[in-house]
Structures are given as C-alpha cells and as structure tokens.
Design a protein around this motif. Sequence first.
Motif, mmCIF file in Angstrom:
data_model
loop_
_atom_site.group_PDB
_atom_site.id
_atom_site.type_symbol
_atom_site.label_atom_id
_atom_site.label_comp_id
_atom_site.label_asym_id
_atom_site.label_seq_id
_atom_site.Cartn_x
_atom_site.Cartn_y
_atom_site.Cartn_z
ATOM 1 N N ALA A 11 -67.075 -21.537 25.809
ATOM 2 C CA ALA A 11 -68.149 -22.517 25.665
ATOM 3 C C ALA A 11 -67.737 -23.886 26.211
ATOM 4 O O ALA A 11 -68.547 -24.601 26.797
ATOM 5 N N ARG A 12 -66.466 -24.259 26.006
ATOM 6 C CA ARG A 12 -66.005 -25.569 26.477
ATOM 7 C C ARG A 12 -66.085 -25.669 27.997
ATOM 8 O O ARG A 12 -66.540 -26.677 28.548
ATOM 9 N N ILE A 13 -65.621 -24.616 28.687
ATOM 10 C CA ILE A 13 -65.683 -24.608 30.153
ATOM 11 C C ILE A 13 -67.134 -24.625 30.612
ATOM 12 O O ILE A 13 -67.488 -25.303 31.592
ATOM 13 N N GLY A 14 -67.991 -23.881 29.901
ATOM 14 C CA GLY A 14 -69.411 -23.877 30.253
ATOM 15 C C GLY A 14 -70.029 -25.255 30.145
ATOM 16 O O GLY A 14 -70.783 -25.688 31.024
ATOM 17 N N LEU A 15 -69.713 -25.990 29.068
ATOM 18 C CA LEU A 15 -70.236 -27.351 28.894
ATOM 19 C C LEU A 15 -69.712 -28.286 29.975
ATOM 20 O O LEU A 15 -70.452 -29.126 30.509
ATOM 21 N N ASP A 16 -68.406 -28.146 30.309
ATOM 22 C CA ASP A 16 -67.835 -28.989 31.367
ATOM 23 C C ASP A 16 -68.523 -28.727 32.705
ATOM 24 O O ASP A 16 -68.795 -29.651 33.481
ATOM 25 N N PHE A 17 -68.802 -27.456 32.974
ATOM 26 C CA PHE A 17 -69.474 -27.097 34.232
ATOM 27 C C PHE A 17 -70.866 -27.717 34.305
ATOM 28 O O PHE A 17 -71.260 -28.287 35.327
ATOM 29 N N LEU A 18 -71.643 -27.610 33.214
ATOM 30 C CA LEU A 18 -72.998 -28.159 33.203
ATOM 31 C C LEU A 18 -72.978 -29.671 33.383
ATOM 32 O O LEU A 18 -73.851 -30.236 34.057
ATOM 33 N N GLU A 19 -71.972 -30.326 32.801
ATOM 34 C CA GLU A 19 -71.887 -31.779 32.967
ATOM 35 C C GLU A 19 -71.499 -32.157 34.395
ATOM 36 O O GLU A 19 -72.069 -33.082 34.985
ATOM 37 N N GLU A 20 -70.523 -31.418 34.974
ATOM 38 C CA GLU A 20 -70.036 -31.758 36.318
ATOM 39 C C GLU A 20 -71.054 -31.432 37.396
ATOM 40 O O GLU A 20 -71.272 -32.233 38.312
ATOM 41 N N VAL A 41 -75.611 -20.240 31.534
ATOM 42 C CA VAL A 41 -74.239 -20.450 31.055
ATOM 43 C C VAL A 41 -74.075 -19.873 29.651
ATOM 44 O O VAL A 41 -73.051 -19.255 29.338
ATOM 45 N N ASN A 42 -75.072 -20.058 28.816
ATOM 46 C CA ASN A 42 -75.012 -19.493 27.464
ATOM 47 C C ASN A 42 -74.909 -17.969 27.503
ATOM 48 O O ASN A 42 -74.165 -17.361 26.738
ATOM 49 N N VAL A 43 -75.681 -17.352 28.403
ATOM 50 C CA VAL A 43 -75.659 -15.892 28.525
ATOM 51 C C VAL A 43 -74.264 -15.423 28.938
ATOM 52 O O VAL A 43 -73.712 -14.455 28.395
ATOM 53 N N LEU A 44 -73.655 -16.127 29.907
ATOM 54 C CA LEU A 44 -72.320 -15.742 30.383
ATOM 55 C C LEU A 44 -71.268 -15.875 29.287
ATOM 56 O O LEU A 44 -70.427 -14.993 29.107
ATOM 57 N N THR A 45 -71.334 -16.983 28.560
ATOM 58 C CA THR A 45 -70.347 -17.171 27.492
ATOM 59 C C THR A 45 -70.571 -16.176 26.351
ATOM 60 O O THR A 45 -69.607 -15.700 25.745
ATOM 61 N N ASP A 46 -71.833 -15.849 26.055
ATOM 62 C CA ASP A 46 -72.116 -14.825 25.044
ATOM 63 C C ASP A 46 -71.517 -13.484 25.456
ATOM 64 O O ASP A 46 -70.906 -12.780 24.648
ATOM 65 N N TYR A 47 -71.716 -13.141 26.723
ATOM 66 C CA TYR A 47 -71.211 -11.856 27.210
ATOM 67 C C TYR A 47 -69.683 -11.832 27.199
ATOM 68 O O TYR A 47 -69.052 -10.819 26.878
ATOM 69 N N GLN A 69 -68.859 -33.094 20.331
ATOM 70 C CA GLN A 69 -69.180 -31.662 20.275
ATOM 71 C C GLN A 69 -68.167 -30.861 19.459
ATOM 72 O O GLN A 69 -68.519 -30.161 18.511
ATOM 73 N N SER A 70 -66.895 -30.928 19.821
ATOM 74 C CA SER A 70 -65.898 -30.105 19.138
ATOM 75 C C SER A 70 -65.713 -30.549 17.691
ATOM 76 O O SER A 70 -65.531 -29.716 16.792
#
Length: 373
Positions: A11-20, A41-47, A69-70
């Motif tokens: 989830a952390r990497i996903g959030l960083d990606f969406l921000e960048e 991104v949520n779907v990928l992290t869920d999977y 967030q954390s």
Amino acid sequence: MTQKENPILNARIGLDFLEEEYGLVVFKKLPRHLAICARAVNVLTDYQQHGIILSKARRKVHFYHPQFQSLFQGYIDYRRLEGCSEDTLQSYAIYLDRFSDYLHNCGVKNTRELDHGLVLGFTQTFTNYSPSVIHNTLCALRTFFHYLFQEGLATEDFAYIVPRDSYRSRTKVPSAYPKEDVDKLLKSIDRGNPKGKRDYAVILLAARLGLRAQDICDLAFENLRWETSTLEIIQGKTEKPVTLPLLEDVGLAIIDYLRYARPDCTTTNAIFLRLIPPIGKLEAPTLHSIVTHHMRRSGIKIEDGKRHGPHAHRHSLASAMLEEQTPLPVISEILGHSNTTSTSVYLKIDVHQLRNCSLTPPPFDWNHGEEVF
C-alpha cells in the motif's frame, strides 16, 4: 516511477506512485479518470496481499494526508487489536479523516507540533454537527491523544484539554411510531417486484424483531434456523449472541425474497443484496434510505427531528411491547441489551404507563385568602 530495485508491491508503494505520477495526496471527490487510477492501484495491492481481487463495494478505505497516513492507520490497527468492532473503527476513521484535513490546512507536518490552540481550534469546527456526532468525535479524540502520548508521538497528553459535553446527561426520547403507522408502512410496500420483496423483508425484520440495521445487512444463511424457527446472530454493536423467534410472517417474507428476488451471487453469504451491479450485500446507510423512502411513500407524517430509519422501528417495537405490559427484562432480551438500564429509556415513550403514575392535584379554594385591592 523510477526505481533502482524491484520492491514488493504494498500500500505504501502504491500511495507513493499515485502521488508521484498523478499528484494524488487527497482521495476525496476525485475526477473519474483519477478515481479509476486510484482504484487500479488498490486492486493490485489487494491482489498482492490477498491473492484475490476484492469487491469494489467493500467498506470504504480511508486515506489520510500522506504525513499522517501511517500514524493514523497505526492507531486504527491498534484499536482493532484491542477488540473494537469494525463499525466503531469506521467511525473513528471518519473522525480522524476530518482531523487530518484540519491539521493539513493548518500547515502541520507532524503530530509533535500539536499544541493546545490546535486541539481546541479543531473542536470549534463542530458547529454544524449533531450532538451525537460531536460527542462521539470528542470521545474518539481523547483515545487518540492517549495513544499518541503513550507511543511518544506527542509532547503531552492532549486528551485532558478536549472539552466535555453534556450529551449523555440529556434527556433523549426515542423516536417511535404507533402500531397503526407500522402496519400502514408494511401494507404500502409493493411486493410484486424484486425490490419490494426485499424491502418488505428487511423492514419486517426491523419492525417485528427489532434488529439493528447492520445486523440485518450482515444476516447470513447460517443465522436462519428453520428447524427450530429461530434466528441466531452475533450482534454487531455488542458482539454478543442473541436468539430470536423466526415469526411466521417474517419467515414467509424471507422465503418469498429468496425464491423470487435475490440475485445469484457466489461472492457473499449475506441474504440481502443490492439488486443492481455491483451485486453485493446491503450496507446500513442504504437500508436507512430504503426505510425512509417507504415511510414517505406511505404517507406517514414524520415530525421534525424524529428518526425515520430502521432504528425508529426498533423503538416502535419496544414501545408496542411496553403498551402490552411486557416486563423490561423480556424486552431487554429481545432487543439484545446487556441489562435493563439501556431498555429503561423506552419508558419515556410509554405514555399509558406515565398516565397511571400521574397524581390528582389537591383541591384549591380560589376564594380563600386575603382580598387584593
């Protein structure tokens, strides 16, 4: 997103990606194309984490401002380990979401920057909230500030400066409707279509058995004990078991819905489902809208300030049982209260019993006494 190695997606990497890539730091009221990106991104992290793609219609995931967030999510996880119910955690997440917005707008980057002025300033933003929301928010803030101080994330325990309110000491009269109005509501529902069959069954569960909205939404096939004509659940609010009689009209309404209205769905064992995609179990806010719709459509007068959702029918059931002189311990057991103290609030709406307690005023001689000129 540039990287020197291939880290495991989380989830952390996903959030960083969406921000960048998209500049996303706040996940509220997103344009459709950005909402799709966040969902992907949520779907990928869920999977990655669960090996399955979770339904879109799951409980809302709260995203706070990145600097919190954390920390805020850590608090939610901490309360989960303490045994808080998911409904309570969802409420805490909403309150922290508002606190996150407030701190971000004040330019706060770290909770160690908190001071008395910031804490009191946030409590002054509650003017448009109902008394119950204000009370719950203040309670959530106190436990959150205790957590921050214990974890060394704040310079002091700000829980002690959070204002007290008088919500619990207020006299609250439960919203109840007479038996005639409840019967009128049930008769007004058109059961000739799938929606009507479902709505009739869920409203009947609230009106006849006094189930809470979330317990109706969570009702699953294993809760129905046809062989003993009972309904057995673990209450979402108290997490305590309760066994109720599966009344004939309730049972027939559920059977009618299951045979002719419930969509085919293999992803959930919940009984009551949405009728349009995405197919999934009903949620409590939707159930509230369903009851409100039929209340207004039936022509029942709803007074200002009076509840008109499924909980009002729980109150109505308690009121009807009091009128029939049902003992409080029996009502407590049916409603799933742990003691009669919670149930005694319904005495405020038992007008018949209150009239029996009235006293005849002593006679007064209007002609007795000194004359006034």
